[in-house]
Design a protein around this motif. Structure first.
Motif, PDB file in Angstrom:
ATOM      1  N   GLU A   1     -16.903  -6.941 -24.418  1.00  0.00           N
ATOM      2  CA  GLU A   1     -17.029  -5.534 -24.812  1.00  0.00           C
ATOM      3  C   GLU A   1     -15.907  -5.097 -25.755  1.00  0.00           C
ATOM      4  N   ALA A   2     -14.847  -5.904 -25.842  1.00  0.00           N
ATOM      5  CA  ALA A   2     -13.747  -5.578 -26.755  1.00  0.00           C
ATOM      6  C   ALA A   2     -13.936  -6.194 -28.134  1.00  0.00           C
ATOM      7  N   ASP A   3     -14.993  -6.972 -28.323  1.00  0.00           N
ATOM      8  CA  ASP A   3     -15.294  -7.598 -29.608  1.00  0.00           C
ATOM      9  C   ASP A   3     -16.014  -6.582 -30.495  1.00  0.00           C
ATOM     10  N   PRO A   4     -15.513  -6.319 -31.708  1.00  0.00           N
ATOM     11  CA  PRO A   4     -16.176  -5.331 -32.576  1.00  0.00           C
ATOM     12  C   PRO A   4     -17.643  -5.644 -32.846  1.00  0.00           C
ATOM     13  N   HIS A   5     -18.002  -6.939 -32.942  1.00  0.00           N
ATOM     14  CA  HIS A   5     -19.403  -7.315 -33.173  1.00  0.00           C
ATOM     15  C   HIS A   5     -19.858  -8.300 -32.087  1.00  0.00           C
ATOM     16  N   ASN A   6     -19.740  -7.874 -30.868  1.00  0.00           N
ATOM     17  CA  ASN A   6     -20.116  -8.648 -29.684  1.00  0.00           C
ATOM     18  C   ASN A   6     -21.549  -9.179 -29.793  1.00  0.00           C
ATOM     19  N   ALA A   7     -21.702 -10.505 -29.880  1.00  0.00           N
ATOM     20  CA  ALA A   7     -23.029 -11.106 -30.052  1.00  0.00           C
ATOM     21  C   ALA A   7     -23.922 -10.917 -28.841  1.00  0.00           C
ATOM     22  N   ASN A   8     -23.338 -10.648 -27.690  1.00  0.00           N
ATOM     23  CA  ASN A   8     -24.143 -10.428 -26.490  1.00  0.00           C
ATOM     24  C   ASN A   8     -24.915  -9.113 -26.526  1.00  0.00           C
ATOM     25  N   ARG A   9     -24.655  -8.291 -27.532  1.00  0.00           N
ATOM     26  CA  ARG A   9     -25.387  -7.036 -27.682  1.00  0.00           C
ATOM     27  C   ARG A   9     -26.573  -7.165 -28.642  1.00  0.00           C
ATOM     28  N   GLY A  10     -26.877  -8.389 -29.027  1.00  0.00           N
ATOM     29  CA  GLY A  10     -28.067  -8.614 -29.839  1.00  0.00           C
ATOM     30  C   GLY A  10     -27.762  -9.008 -31.264  1.00  0.00           C
ATOM     31  N   LEU A  11     -28.745  -9.634 -31.896  1.00  0.00           N
ATOM     32  CA  LEU A  11     -28.587 -10.161 -33.243  1.00  0.00           C
ATOM     33  C   LEU A  11     -28.375  -9.051 -34.274  1.00  0.00           C
ATOM     34  N   PHE A  12     -29.131  -7.955 -34.148  1.00  0.00           N
ATOM     35  CA  PHE A  12     -28.980  -6.874 -35.118  1.00  0.00           C
ATOM     36  C   PHE A  12     -27.595  -6.242 -35.010  1.00  0.00           C
ATOM     37  N   PHE A  13     -27.134  -6.014 -33.787  1.00  0.00           N
ATOM     38  CA  PHE A  13     -25.818  -5.395 -33.610  1.00  0.00           C
ATOM     39  C   PHE A  13     -24.725  -6.282 -34.193  1.00  0.00           C
ATOM     40  N   SER A  14     -24.754  -7.586 -33.882  1.00  0.00           N
ATOM     41  CA  SER A  14     -23.686  -8.475 -34.343  1.00  0.00           C
ATOM     42  C   SER A  14     -23.747  -8.696 -35.850  1.00  0.00           C
ATOM     43  N   HIS A  15     -24.925  -8.504 -36.445  1.00  0.00           N
ATOM     44  CA  HIS A  15     -25.047  -8.711 -37.888  1.00  0.00           C
ATOM     45  C   HIS A  15     -24.589  -7.480 -38.670  1.00  0.00           C
ATOM     46  N   ILE A  16     -25.233  -6.351 -38.445  1.00  0.00           N
ATOM     47  CA  ILE A  16     -24.906  -5.172 -39.243  1.00  0.00           C
ATOM     48  C   ILE A  16     -24.834  -3.893 -38.415  1.00  0.00           C
TER      49      ILE A  16
END
Length: 327
Positions: free
Chosen positions: A126-141
């Motif tokens: 949850e401290a990662d600005p683009h946490n990949a565990n929140r989904g592909l769209f979130f981690s991408h853009i």
């Protein structure tokens, strides 16, 4: 008779918050940024459909050159030099890299380095600005369109950024970054296409402000998304980052992400030499003329021990000394 007070109409901010809540977002949407990103893409599609063709070959070649230049500014500069300090650079190379990074149209160098250091220290939490565990769209853009949560903000403030803030050249650069980005990413490349070989201004805008810029923008973002979703894990099967050849190709060598997260200090960002790791080509060129020095690399013993202990069993390759190779 008591008059019943009228209910006030919800404000625009309250309407947006209600919309965000209904969508289930964990963070508030940065509406000006989100709308700008969406409109820029839509307008870019419209503009390129109407004006990208016909085009002069010089314009296409120059767009490809700017793609490589801006990519090197991200990979060789912001990433490998300033974020991970995997090598050192002389002043001429630093200035070159600062110009190349500005031409990519990213966030400021200070923001980029801070966010990436947080990403490595708290990867896919949850401290990662683009946490990949929140989904592909979130981690991408998507992460660029949302406000950072409290954990990301707190960890960002804890990052030691003294090497960036304490450098007078970088302080000046970050203070005036908006100007450098506007000129080097959009104005000068477009103007050069018009003045040097007489390209139509509409076509020049299509190739520099939309095609070249947006393709590089999304290529760079695949490191946060695709390289955290698809691939194999020969160095540590317990982390999300993976080895992804497609990402490595489109980002000039940044897709060997399982390796990179285990050995972030390695200037090659990969164990084996990949023909499309153009960033390492560039760095080694500057090494050969004395502009880059004090390189950091992981040893074969360190790599093999880590892979044997934590890897998924995928065969690994011992590092190749590409400084003296025939490539």
């Amino acid at each position: 008779m008591t008059e019943v007070p009228k209910k006030s109409e919800p404000s625009l901010r309250e309407t947006f918050r209600a919309f965000e809540k209904n969508l289930g977002f964990k963070n508030d949407i940065k509406w000006p940024v989100a709308i700008s990103i969406i409109l820029y893409h839509l307008f870019g599609i419209y503009w390129c459909y109407h004006y990208a063709l016909p085009v002069k070959w010089q314009t296409v070649g120059f767009a490809m050159f700017m793609f490589l230049l801006s990519g090197f500014g991200i990979t060789g500069g912001a990433h490998r030099l300033w974020t991970h300090k995997s090598y050192k650079a002389t002043l001429p190379l630093k200035l070159f890299l600062l110009g190349a990074f500005a031409s990519a149209g990213q966030n400021s160098l200070l923001q980029w380095v801070r966010d990436h250091r947080v990403h490595h220290k708290y990867s896919d939490t949850e401290a990662d600005p683009h946490n990949a565990n929140r989904g592909l769209f979130f981690s991408h853009i998507g992460w660029l369109m949302l406000k950072k949560n409290d954990q990301v903000l707190a960890r960002g403030k804890q990052m030691d950024m003294s090497d960036i803030t304490g450098d007078p050249i970088l302080r000046f650069y970050n203070k005036h970054f908006a100007y450098f980005k506007l000129m080097l990413c959009f104005v000068l490349p477009t103007t050069m296409s018009m003045l040097l070989w007489g390209e139509n201004w509409r076509c020049a805008i299509a190739w520099q402000c939309f095609l070249r810029f947006l393709i590089m923008f999304h290529c760079e973002l695949t490191v946060n998304s695709l390289a955290h979703a698809y691939g194999y894990k020969p160095y540590n099967k317990n982390i999300v980052p993976s080895e992804n050849r497609f990402v490595a190709t489109v980002t000039l060598g940044e897709g060997w992400h399982n390796y990179h997260h285990m050995f972030p200090f390695d200037y090659k960002a990969a164990e084996h030499f990949d023909p499309f790791n153009w960033c390492t080509y560039f760095i080694n060129f500057f090494r050969s003329i004395g502009w880059a020095y004090d390189f950091r690399e992981a040893t074969p013993e360190m790599i093999n021990a880590t892979a044997k202990r934590l890897g998924d069993g995928t065969p690994v390759h011992n590092p190749v000394d590409i400084t003296n190779s025939d490539y």
